[in-house]
Design a protein around this motif. Structure first.
Motif, mmCIF file in Angstrom:
data_model
loop_
_atom_site.group_PDB
_atom_site.id
_atom_site.type_symbol
_atom_site.label_atom_id
_atom_site.label_comp_id
_atom_site.label_asym_id
_atom_site.label_seq_id
_atom_site.Cartn_x
_atom_site.Cartn_y
_atom_site.Cartn_z
ATOM 1 N N ASN A 47 -18.493 1.537 29.691
ATOM 2 C CA ASN A 47 -17.364 0.774 29.152
ATOM 3 C C ASN A 47 -17.365 -0.677 29.619
ATOM 4 N N ARG A 48 -17.626 -0.888 30.924
ATOM 5 C CA ARG A 48 -17.585 -2.267 31.438
ATOM 6 C C ARG A 48 -18.963 -2.748 31.829
ATOM 7 N N LEU A 49 -19.200 -4.044 31.632
ATOM 8 C CA LEU A 49 -20.419 -4.653 32.176
ATOM 9 C C LEU A 49 -20.281 -4.744 33.696
ATOM 10 N N TYR A 114 -8.166 1.611 21.703
ATOM 11 C CA TYR A 114 -9.335 2.325 22.254
ATOM 12 C C TYR A 114 -9.222 2.483 23.767
ATOM 13 N N TYR A 115 -8.981 1.350 24.484
ATOM 14 C CA TYR A 115 -9.046 1.398 25.959
ATOM 15 C C TYR A 115 -7.742 1.946 26.560
ATOM 16 N N HIS A 116 -6.615 1.236 26.289
ATOM 17 C CA HIS A 116 -5.368 1.737 26.863
ATOM 18 C C HIS A 116 -4.921 3.022 26.166
ATOM 19 N N ALA A 119 -8.746 6.115 25.334
ATOM 20 C CA ALA A 119 -9.472 6.392 26.593
ATOM 21 C C ALA A 119 -8.490 6.748 27.715
ATOM 22 N N ASN A 120 -7.423 5.930 27.865
ATOM 23 C CA ASN A 120 -6.627 6.082 29.087
ATOM 24 C C ASN A 120 -5.249 6.711 28.918
ATOM 25 N N ALA A 121 -4.839 6.979 27.677
ATOM 26 C CA ALA A 121 -3.575 7.705 27.512
ATOM 27 C C ALA A 121 -3.804 9.025 26.762
ATOM 28 N N LEU A 123 -7.610 10.704 26.597
ATOM 29 C CA LEU A 123 -8.673 11.446 27.293
ATOM 30 C C LEU A 123 -8.461 11.508 28.808
ATOM 31 N N TRP A 124 -8.059 10.384 29.409
ATOM 32 C CA TRP A 124 -7.908 10.390 30.876
ATOM 33 C C TRP A 124 -6.953 11.505 31.326
ATOM 34 N N PRO A 125 -5.693 11.535 30.817
ATOM 35 C CA PRO A 125 -4.827 12.634 31.276
ATOM 36 C C PRO A 125 -5.346 14.005 30.830
ATOM 37 N N HIS A 170 -22.432 6.437 29.847
ATOM 38 C CA HIS A 170 -21.504 6.789 30.913
ATOM 39 C C HIS A 170 -20.072 6.941 30.439
ATOM 40 N N ASP A 171 -19.519 8.071 30.793
ATOM 41 C CA ASP A 171 -18.077 8.292 30.869
ATOM 42 C C ASP A 171 -17.346 8.515 29.550
ATOM 43 N N TYR A 172 -16.080 8.895 29.758
ATOM 44 C CA TYR A 172 -15.229 9.389 28.674
ATOM 45 C C TYR A 172 -14.928 8.340 27.623
ATOM 46 N N HIS A 173 -15.108 7.075 27.949
ATOM 47 C CA HIS A 173 -14.840 6.042 26.940
ATOM 48 C C HIS A 173 -15.826 6.144 25.774
ATOM 49 N N LEU A 174 -16.991 6.715 26.028
ATOM 50 C CA LEU A 174 -18.101 6.621 25.069
ATOM 51 C C LEU A 174 -18.675 7.992 24.698
ATOM 52 N N LEU A 194 -20.560 12.203 32.927
ATOM 53 C CA LEU A 194 -19.095 12.107 32.923
ATOM 54 C C LEU A 194 -18.623 11.847 34.348
ATOM 55 N N HIS A 195 -17.926 10.738 34.554
ATOM 56 C CA HIS A 195 -17.505 10.354 35.911
ATOM 57 C C HIS A 195 -16.165 10.955 36.311
ATOM 58 N N ILE A 196 -15.574 11.735 35.440
ATOM 59 C CA ILE A 196 -14.252 12.307 35.747
ATOM 60 C C ILE A 196 -14.313 13.822 35.511
ATOM 61 N N PRO A 197 -13.250 14.551 35.823
ATOM 62 C CA PRO A 197 -13.324 16.016 35.672
ATOM 63 C C PRO A 197 -13.412 16.459 34.211
ATOM 64 N N ASP A 306 -6.676 3.705 47.163
ATOM 65 C CA ASP A 306 -6.877 4.239 45.801
ATOM 66 C C ASP A 306 -6.582 3.180 44.753
ATOM 67 N N ARG A 307 -7.138 3.389 43.546
ATOM 68 C CA ARG A 307 -6.550 2.726 42.391
ATOM 69 C C ARG A 307 -5.152 3.305 42.230
ATOM 70 N N LEU A 308 -4.212 2.493 41.754
ATOM 71 C CA LEU A 308 -2.844 2.997 41.593
ATOM 72 C C LEU A 308 -2.823 3.883 40.338
ATOM 73 N N SER A 344 -4.071 -1.053 38.425
ATOM 74 C CA SER A 344 -4.936 -0.417 37.429
ATOM 75 C C SER A 344 -4.170 -0.134 36.144
ATOM 76 N N ARG A 345 -4.759 -0.451 35.018
ATOM 77 C CA ARG A 345 -4.289 -0.037 33.676
ATOM 78 C C ARG A 345 -2.784 -0.216 33.488
ATOM 79 N N ASP A 346 -2.263 -1.373 33.917
ATOM 80 C CA ASP A 346 -0.800 -1.481 33.902
ATOM 81 C C ASP A 346 -0.221 -1.755 32.524
HETATM 82 O O1 F6P Z 1 -13.750 6.752 37.755
HETATM 83 C C1 F6P Z 1 -13.407 6.609 36.430
HETATM 84 C C2 F6P Z 1 -13.300 5.181 36.015
HETATM 85 O O2 F6P Z 1 -12.949 5.071 34.671
HETATM 86 C C3 F6P Z 1 -14.579 4.421 36.215
HETATM 87 O O3 F6P Z 1 -15.463 4.588 35.154
HETATM 88 C C4 F6P Z 1 -14.062 3.042 36.410
HETATM 89 O O4 F6P Z 1 -14.938 2.258 37.153
HETATM 90 C C5 F6P Z 1 -12.770 3.263 37.160
HETATM 91 O O5 F6P Z 1 -12.306 4.507 36.753
HETATM 92 C C6 F6P Z 1 -11.791 2.120 36.923
HETATM 93 O O6 F6P Z 1 -11.252 2.186 35.642
HETATM 94 P P1 F6P Z 1 -11.040 0.942 34.655
HETATM 95 O O7 F6P Z 1 -12.377 0.527 34.165
HETATM 96 O O8 F6P Z 1 -10.165 1.488 33.582
HETATM 97 O O9 F6P Z 1 -10.375 -0.136 35.447
#
Ligand code: F6P
Ligand code: ADP
Length: 544
Positions: A47-49, A114-116, A119-121, A123-125, A170-174, A194-197, A306-308, A344-346
């Protein structure tokens, strides 16, 4: 470029799930180019460079994946396809790297949907056991499909420029990218990590696009997870939710209708231990340690980093600290708890709600337990920290509280034991049994973070442990991490992808020989009609 999804699809009509198509005649003539895991170029798609603006210009980001791939990016050609995060003027590469950086720009609407959104509201949960309720919106799903197509298009262009490359997604975004690549390059070695459960099939089944997501990932030769239970959940989901499109499971291998085989593996990610040992010895870290030692003199420092994120169990940790201070009045001036929380992801409402909750609990606890003239019991930093400062916190903390409600791996746990050991420390670590790391770091003090009173008792128990017991545990865990570092993980991943692609290539050529020896057009090895009507429940049981 890939063909765009039909823009006229209004979303009110459910698209048919397309079964992966068998190879076309022209594709059958091509002999697969077999990758050599030790030399092949690597095209990473994430997802990120892996770069960010630093004081002296652009630099590699400190994230786990960028660190892991640093040696690969230095020694092999290849590319990294990723979102530019909205930054302009990214360089095509960095000095010392052979990897080309291929930025994907996303529109404001795509970032939102796509992202917020998906991916994050969604697949993430969902993939974190639905501990927050996943939201399902067709607009988000369409955006997710579009962005995955854009990533796949850029990756295909990069693969054309890098003969013999391994594609590593890599990961659930893709999740849809492996299949999009496979459709265009049937013999391409592709890995998906997959970097998450991955949750139980019954939970995954809630997503309306469950077959598309599973088939998307199954475009890879190897699909890998941090923990065996996540791999097992994925295999069971494939068995139950894809039976009616002819997918079969054979142990850890998933067999698609065209007989292509996909391996699933457990490959826990790790850290660059040498880098954390170097950080532990850095003079800047030492200076920070001196300051922190003064600040917390006379108190045992408990630490959370932690990330929040609502998966991390930060609220439960605060409630446990509160219960401890409630029960043990004598500890109120002897213990300090520091929570470091990376924003994170605010833009996602659940993350904003979490921040308000965390800050509310901290205010209440400090209001209740701060003794007049004395320091507050709970300290809080809401920011990202330079690596040396983070290492200094790891070094001075007498106890690390790693209490996620669920977490794919949790690298913080591995970082803490490595820095503690390098500084000859004897800190103790309380580790949630619901993290991937708990399968590896067996000498940690396990906890169930849902039981906040039990967690507070674990903290009390850890505070009373002998120095030698704590030192022995840290040593054992640090040695384990050093022997299973991120470089070993990368080498194994690339080797597994190359090997699986070779096996798949051979199986593919066998099929082609059989097809060529039979008269008439190649037959689709799709499922018998009766199977497609069987339909199974997500738990694998037949419907009645
Ligand atoms: O661990 C999962 C993950 O999505 C990583 O791929 C990423 O580096 C981290 O969390 C931070 O997430 P975001 O890229 O959404 O800031
Ligand atoms: P996740 O990937 O879910 O965020 P991990 O624990 O696996 O969780 O990885 C978090 C990474 O972020 C670790 O490498 C850690 O060092 C880093 N990190 C955590 N907190 C901070 C912070 N405040 N400042 C800088 N880096 C941080």
């Amino acid at each position: 470029m890939l063909p765009q999804r039909d823009q006229t699809d209004s979303g009110s009509r459910e698209p048919e799930v397309a079964v992966p198509r068998p190879a076309m005649a022209s594709e059958r003539e091509r002999v697969p180019e077999m990758p050599d895991a030790d030399k092949s170029p690597v095209v990473a798609i994430a997802n990120r460079l892996p770069i960010r603006p630093g004081d002296g210009g652009w630099e590699l980001s400190p994230g786990g994946l960028a660190t892991a791939l640093r040696p690969v990016m230095r020694t092999r050609s290849g590319a990294w396809v990723g979102w530019d995060g909205g930054s302009k003027g990214m360089p095509a590469t960095l000095p010392g790297l052979r990897t080309r950086l291929l930025p994907i720009s996303l529109s404001v609407a795509q970032v939102r949907q796509y992202y917020h959104g998906f991916a994050n509201a969604t697949l993430w949960p969902l993939l974190h056991d639905a501990i927050e309720k996943p939201r399902f919106e067709r607009g988000w799903w369409r955006s997710y499909q579009d962005v995955n197509s854009a990533f796949a298009g850029a990756a295909l262009a990069a693969l054309s420029d890098c003969p013999g490359a391994i594609a590593w997604v890599h990961d659930y975004h893709l999740a849809l990218v492996p299949r999009l690549l496979r459709e265009r390059r049937p013999d391409q070695p592709i890995g998906f990590f997959l970097h998450i459960p991955w949750p139980a099939p019954e939970i995954f089944a809630r997503v309306p696009w469950r077959q598309e997501i599973l088939l998307g990932m199954l475009g890879a030769d190897v699909v890998s997870f941090h923990a065996e239970r996540y791999r097992d959940n994925f295999v069971r989901a494939s068995a139950s939710l894809l039976a009616d499109v002819g997918v079969q499971v054979n142990g850890s291998t998933i067999v698609l209708p065209d007989q292509r085989q996909v391996s699933t593996t457990t490959a826990p990610i790790s850290i660059d231990t040498a880098e954390y040992r170097r950080l532990a010895a850095d003079p800047e870290t030492a200076a920070q340690i001196a300051g922190l030692t003064d600040q917390f003199r006379g108190r045992s420092l408990l630490l959370g980093v932690d990330r929040l994120d609502y998966t991390k169990g930060i609220v439960e940790r605060l409630l446990a600290v509160e219960a401890l201070l409630e029960r043990r009045q004598d500890l109120r001036t002897k213990v300090a708890f520091l929570q470091v929380a990376v924003p994170s992801r605010d833009n996602v409402v659940e993350y904003r709600t979490l921040r308000a909750a965390v800050e509310g609990h901290i205010g209440r606890i400090n209001g209740k337990f701060t003794e007049p003239g004395s320091d507050v019991p709970v300290h809080y930093l809401h920011r990202s920290l330079p690596s040396e400062q983070l290492a200094a916190y790891y070094a001075v903390a007498d106890m690390m509280l790693v209490t996620p409600l669920i977490d794919g791996m949790n690298l913080v746990a591995k970082e803490y034991v490595t820095v503690q050991h390098a500084r000859h420390g004897s800190g103790s670590m309380i580790l949630s049994e619901f993290t991937g790391a708990s399968s590896e770091l067996r000498e940690a003090i396990p906890c169930n973070p849902f039981d906040t009173e039990g967690l507070s008792l674990r903290v009390e128990h850890a505070l009373a442990l002998s120095h030698s017991a704590r030192r022995a545990a840290i040593t054992a865990m640090a040695r384990y991490v050093a022997a299973h570092d991120v470089h070993r993980w990368v080498a194994r991943q690339l080797r597994d992808i190359a090997a699986a692609a070779r096996t798949g290539g051979r199986a593919r050529m066998d099929r082609q020989l059989v097809a060529a020896s039979q008269p008439g057009p190649a037959r689709s090895p799709g499922p018998p009609a009766s199977r497609s009507r069987q339909g199974r429940r997500p738990d694998g049981a037949r419907r009645h």
